[in-house]
Structures are given as C-alpha cells and as structure tokens.
Scaffold this motif. Structure first.
Motif, short mmCIF file in Angstrom:
data_model
loop_
_atom_site.label_atom_id
_atom_site.label_comp_id
_atom_site.label_asym_id
_atom_site.label_seq_id
_atom_site.Cartn_x
_atom_site.Cartn_y
_atom_site.Cartn_z
N GLY A 461 0.80 -1.22 0.00
CA GLY A 461 0.00 0.00 0.00
C GLY A 461 0.83 1.26 0.00
O GLY A 461 0.39 2.31 0.48
N HIS A 462 2.05 1.19 -0.56
CA HIS A 462 2.97 2.33 -0.55
C HIS A 462 3.23 2.91 -1.94
O HIS A 462 4.17 3.68 -2.11
CB HIS A 462 4.32 1.91 0.06
CG HIS A 462 4.23 1.48 1.47
ND1 HIS A 462 5.15 0.61 2.05
CD2 HIS A 462 3.34 1.79 2.45
CE1 HIS A 462 4.82 0.41 3.32
NE2 HIS A 462 3.73 1.10 3.58
N LEU A 463 2.43 2.55 -2.93
CA LEU A 463 2.73 2.92 -4.30
C LEU A 463 2.81 4.43 -4.48
O LEU A 463 3.62 4.92 -5.28
CB LEU A 463 1.68 2.33 -5.25
CG LEU A 463 2.08 2.21 -6.72
CD1 LEU A 463 3.39 1.45 -6.90
CD2 LEU A 463 0.97 1.53 -7.52
N ASN A 464 2.00 5.17 -3.76
CA ASN A 464 2.01 6.63 -3.87
C ASN A 464 2.47 7.30 -2.58
O ASN A 464 2.22 8.50 -2.38
CB ASN A 464 0.61 7.13 -4.27
CG ASN A 464 0.20 6.65 -5.64
OD1 ASN A 464 0.96 6.77 -6.60
ND2 ASN A 464 -1.00 6.07 -5.74
N ASN A 484 14.51 -0.92 -14.01
CA ASN A 484 13.08 -1.17 -13.88
C ASN A 484 12.42 -0.16 -12.94
O ASN A 484 11.31 0.31 -13.21
CB ASN A 484 12.86 -2.60 -13.35
CG ASN A 484 11.40 -2.89 -13.06
OD1 ASN A 484 10.94 -2.72 -11.93
ND2 ASN A 484 10.67 -3.31 -14.09
N MET A 485 13.10 0.19 -11.86
CA MET A 485 12.57 1.20 -10.94
C MET A 485 12.39 2.54 -11.65
O MET A 485 11.41 3.25 -11.42
CB MET A 485 13.51 1.37 -9.75
CG MET A 485 13.67 0.17 -8.86
SD MET A 485 14.89 0.49 -7.55
CE MET A 485 15.06 -1.14 -6.83
N ILE A 486 13.35 2.87 -12.52
CA ILE A 486 13.27 4.15 -13.23
C ILE A 486 12.16 4.13 -14.26
O ILE A 486 11.35 5.07 -14.36
CB ILE A 486 14.63 4.45 -13.89
CG1 ILE A 486 15.70 4.71 -12.82
CG2 ILE A 486 14.53 5.66 -14.83
CD1 ILE A 486 17.11 4.82 -13.36
N GLY A 489 8.76 4.43 -12.73
CA GLY A 489 8.51 5.70 -12.04
C GLY A 489 8.43 5.63 -10.53
O GLY A 489 8.04 6.61 -9.89
N VAL A 490 8.85 4.51 -9.93
CA VAL A 490 8.68 4.37 -8.48
C VAL A 490 9.76 5.09 -7.68
O VAL A 490 9.60 5.27 -6.46
CB VAL A 490 8.64 2.88 -8.07
CG1 VAL A 490 7.39 2.21 -8.61
CG2 VAL A 490 9.88 2.15 -8.56
#
Length: 556
Positions: A461-464, A484-486, A489-490
């Motif tokens: 539940g931490h996506l945003n 992949n993180m870039i 967009g995380v």
C-alpha cells in the motif's frame, strides 16, 4: 475599587524590570549564547556560505551521574542525535566553558559528530593512498596545484606510504620527514628523489620548514602523546601557506577521558580559527572502540577557505547517453570511478545508523531529507545483520521493510517496526529454483522469490507514499533492478537512496548511473568498502568494485 493610576515613570520602571527578568531567564535556559567569548568568533564567520551555528542539545540533558547509564542506553542518544546544530548547517564546537560541563558520553558524541560533519563542499576530489587503510580524498579545487614540499611528522610515513607515492606521481613534489624519537626505515620503491630531507624534530622549534607559497599539503598522524607538540605547531605561522591539511587522529583508550577529549576539542577549535574547513573524513574500521558507535581514530581532510584561496574547480560533467553508448568499457570505467568519487550535494549533517563498521549506513538528517515519523524504509540485503534496520525503527520511529531471499526465515515481524520478507529485488516478478539459503540450522537449496519494487510497494500500500530511505546491498542484482525502478517511475517518491554498487563500472553500469542522475539523484556521501577483496590500482588510480554510494533526490 480604587483605580490604580499609572504615570510614565511607573510604566517605564515596570517595563525595564520585565525586560531584565526575561534576559535573566533566557540566560538560565541558554547559558552558552555569549558571542563575546573568543571561541565563538566562528559563529560570525565572514565566509557566508560556510556559516555554522552553535551546538545546542535538542533535549535537556540531565547532568547527575545517576542518569548517565539510563541516557547512554537510549538508542536515540547512542546515535548521538542530541548533539545537533539548529537548522541545515554543520556542527560547530561551542566554547570551552560550555563543553567543560558535558559528561564523557556527550563530549565523545560531540567529537565524533564534529569529525563526521562536512563543513564545506569540494567539487573536484582525487582519491590517493590505500583504499583499506591510509587513503584520503585530496581536494583539487585549489589553484595552483601543489609543488615544492610535503611535510610528514613522526609515524606518518608508514601510515601514508601509498599516499606519498601518489602525491609524488601526480604532482612531482618532494617530501621532508621529521622524526621525534628515531628515524623510521622507509622504503618507497623506485620513487626517485622522494625524500629531500630527514630531520630531527624533538621540539617544534627545530622544524626547519621554509614558509613559501609552494607548500600546499601537510599530512600528519597525530596521537595523544604527540598532541601537545602539534598544538605548539598550530600556534606558529608555519601553516600560513598550507591549503590542504590531512590529519589522522588517534585518541587511544587511555586518553578517552574528559581531559583528553578537551584537548582534542581545543585543537579542532584552533584548526577552525585558522580558516580550515573539513571536506572529507574516514572512519577507520580497525579503530572501532568497545562502544560500537565510537571510533578511536579518524582521518580528516581540511581545505583552507579564506579570501586568498583561489578556487578554479568546475562541476564534473557526466556524458550523455549517446556518448556513453559509444564508449569502450575502459573509458566508461574511468568516468564511473571519477564521477562516483565526487560529493555532488552538500548534506551538512549525517549520522551513522547501525554498525560503525560494515553493515551501518550514513543517514542525511538535513531538515529537507531527515526521516520523520511516520517514515518508511525499504531495506534490501540483510544477511542477518539487523543493525541498520533496527536502529532506523528505534531512532526515527520508521516502519522498516526488510527483504532478503538468501535468509532461510519465514515472513515475520522481526522486532517493533521491522518486518521481514524472504523476497529479493529484481527487474521482474519471478522465482529462481535451486539457490542457496542460509538459516539457523545451516544452508540448503530452495527457490528464491523475486519481485520488482513496484510490485512490493503495491502489495504494502505504498505505491504513492513517500519512501524516506531505499537501501540496497544485493550483490550485483542492483544493475537489473534499478532500470526497472526508473522505467516504472517508483523512484520519484524516494528521498534517499543507498546502494552498494558491485563492479568496476562498464558502459552499461555507467548508463544506469546516468539514468539516476537524470532522475535527480545526487551523491551526498560515498564509502569504499575496505573489507572487500575488490580494490586494485590502474596507473596509480584506485578502482573499487564495492562502492557504497549515498544519494538524495533533488527533485523532491
């Protein structure tokens, strides 16, 4: 009821009494705010970019001995977070009359925090010397570059032998060695003409140093037994032309007393008064004391910042993606090592969280980036070392999500605020069978479960949500995971990013660093892992394959 008549004299008298009362109360609360003391002249430093404020405990500290053991056992104070300056500024040493009131623990905290607080930013740094022990970051911002003599005193030759060779190789300088007891037998290989003089220096008066504008560097090893001589040396004008001061400070256990620490603090005040500002330090792992939060020795580098200092350095320019694509791996390695050796963002305060040795990490606690409850930390790569994760939860009140697929443990709540998952980080959601896991009963083969950071954030539940710290020590898995993180967009919500990069820096790895740069991540600290067998030299240039790099997200 009779109305009281107030005349002008009565009003003036009452106002005066009220003001005096406020001043008196303020003096009781802040007894060391007295700018008339000669030691506080640094607060009114003429160098506006380098102004610092007085140290002030954020929580009142009890001074009675009965409270000492209780306070020392508090994890908050074990990280020395009580010794903090106000605002986004480096720690400064308060006047002697103030530090004389501190107990041994608080005085040790102040010394250790001062020696690990960057007072200025050096844009162009060159690593010289041994990576495991005796290496330093030389600040090449000054103009002109060193020539003439470098001076060593007492045992400095043995500890800085590789540094000597690098200085001679780069700048073609000579070395004068002073000995106090007996001359050391020193061999510097084939470095012809390194030692121009070897002189007896039983007292500072016999230092036959020619004061000229060519003397730019003085590296010294200072022990408690030689501290008095060094203090005499500081009181002379011999340092006037010196622009870079490199010191290895040893305060042995026998000198770790209030009186011994007072002498060290007074020495550092004198160095500051001579316009030297700390730009780099190194905690020597072999000097960690019985108290795991304190070191018994530091290597510290100062650069003189005054009106006569000529600064010509420019920001290091990282090639764009097109240029990197056309590079050879050798060319990419040189840029990779150079770029990640430069502090790009001046975090003025950071604190070591977890072990002082391998396993701990340096957290930037400048107001913009400091973790604040409710904070969130993602920690990848545990290897049964919980020191960082536990300390982040206890010190800052963060919820820490700890991941490691190589640990043969079930998903569980490890300790208050720390949650463990036997999952690894990757570029895709998958599992790899037949890999080794280790646990309390030994090791065995089983499948590793791997997830992308986006998947894990979504599951929790931490996506945003804002992620205060993302830490990765995942043995080369970072090179697949970061792109992949870039792309997903995380990373845009990550305030601080800590990575141990494994590899010397080929062009694919340099491309990843370029992508992080484009996302706004700037290096605020770095550390070459001294315990790893991955350090070598190429034409006198150190190449480290285990670089701990600390970033802040400047786009936040």
């Amino acid at each position: 009821m009779k109305r009281i008549q107030w005349d002008k004299c009565s009003v003036t008298l009452v106002t005066l009494v009220g003001c005096l009362t406020i001043v008196y109360i303020n003096s009781l609360i802040f007894p060391f705010q007295n700018n008339s003391d000669e030691n506080t002249k640094q607060i009114n430093d003429r160098e506006r970019p380098y102004i610092v404020t007085e140290y002030r405990p954020q929580i009142p500290l009890p001074r009675d001995a009965a409270m000492d053991s209780t306070r020392k056992n508090r994890i908050f104070n074990e990280n020395c977070l009580l010794t903090r300056a106000e605002g986004e500024r480096p720690i400064v040493l308060p006047p002697k009359r103030t530090t004389d009131t501190y107990d041994l623990h608080d005085m040790g905290c102040l010394l250790n925090r001062y020696l690990s607080s960057l007072q200025t930013l050096c844009k162009q740094q060159l690593f010289m010397g041994n990576i495991p022990h005796g290496g330093v970051m030389y600040c090449a911002d000054i103009d002109p570059q060193p020539s003439g003599n470098v001076y060593f005193y007492e045992s400095g030759i043995e500890e800085f032998k590789r540094l000597l060779m690098d200085l001679v190789h780069r700048f073609k300088i000579n070395v004068t060695y002073f000995y106090k007891t007996s001359p050391l037998k020193v061999s510097l290989g084939s470095s012809k003409g390194v030692f121009s003089q070897i002189q007896d220096a039983k007292s500072v008066d016999t230092f036959q140093i020619k004061k000229d504008n060519k003397m730019k560097i003085v590296p010294l090893v200072i022990q408690h037994s030689t501290l008095k001589t060094f203090q005499e040396f500081l009181r002379t004008d011999l340092l006037d032309p010196v622009q870079v001061l490199i010191l290895k400070l040893h305060y042995e256990a026998s000198s770790y007393t209030k009186d011994g620490l007072r002498q060290w603090l007074e020495t550092l005040r004198t160095i500051y008064a001579k316009d030297y500002r700390l730009y780099w330090f190194d905690r020597s792992f072999h000097c960690v004391s019985k108290n795991p939060k304190f070191n018994n020795c530091f290597t510290v580098c100062f650069i003189r910042r005054n009106k006569s200092t000529r600064i010509t350095a420019k920001d290091f320019t990282l090639p764009d993606k097109t240029a990197i694509s056309g590079m050879s791996d050798g060319g990419a390695m040189s840029i990779f090592q150079s770029f990640l050796s430069i502090i790009q963002y001046h975090c003025k305060e950071f604190v070591r969280v977890g072990k002082t040795t391998d396993g701990g990490w340096d957290v930037c606690i400048d107001p913009k980036y400091a973790p604040r409850k409710p904070c969130i930390v993602y920690s990848f790569g545990i290897a049964f070392d919980w020191s960082f994760d536990e300390s982040m939860a206890k010190t800052f009140g963060c919820k820490v999500y700890s991941y490691d697929p190589s640990m043969d443990l079930p998903i569980h709540s490890h300790s208050p605020g720390v949650y463990f998952y036997n999952i690894g980080i990757s570029s895709k959601d998958t599992s790899i069978p037949g890999l080794t896991v280790k646990g309390p009963k030994g090791q065995r083969k089983m499948a590793w479960k791997l997830r992308t950071l986006k998947s894990l954030l979504k599951e929790n539940g931490h996506l945003n949500r804002r992620i205060d710290i993302l830490k990765m020590d995942v043995e080369e898995a970072e090179w697949a995971a970061i792109p992949n993180m870039i792309s997903t967009g995380v990373l845009k919500n990550v305030k601080q990013l800590y990575i141990e990069f494994h590899g010397g820096g080929n062009k694919n790895q340099l491309m990843v660093v370029r992508q992080l740069y484009d996302e706004g991540f700037r290096v605020f600290w770095l550390h070459r892992n001294p315990v790893s067998p991955c350090n070598r030299y190429v034409n006198f240039v150190p190449v480290c394959k285990c670089l701990e790099i600390y970033f802040v997200n400047t786009h936040i």
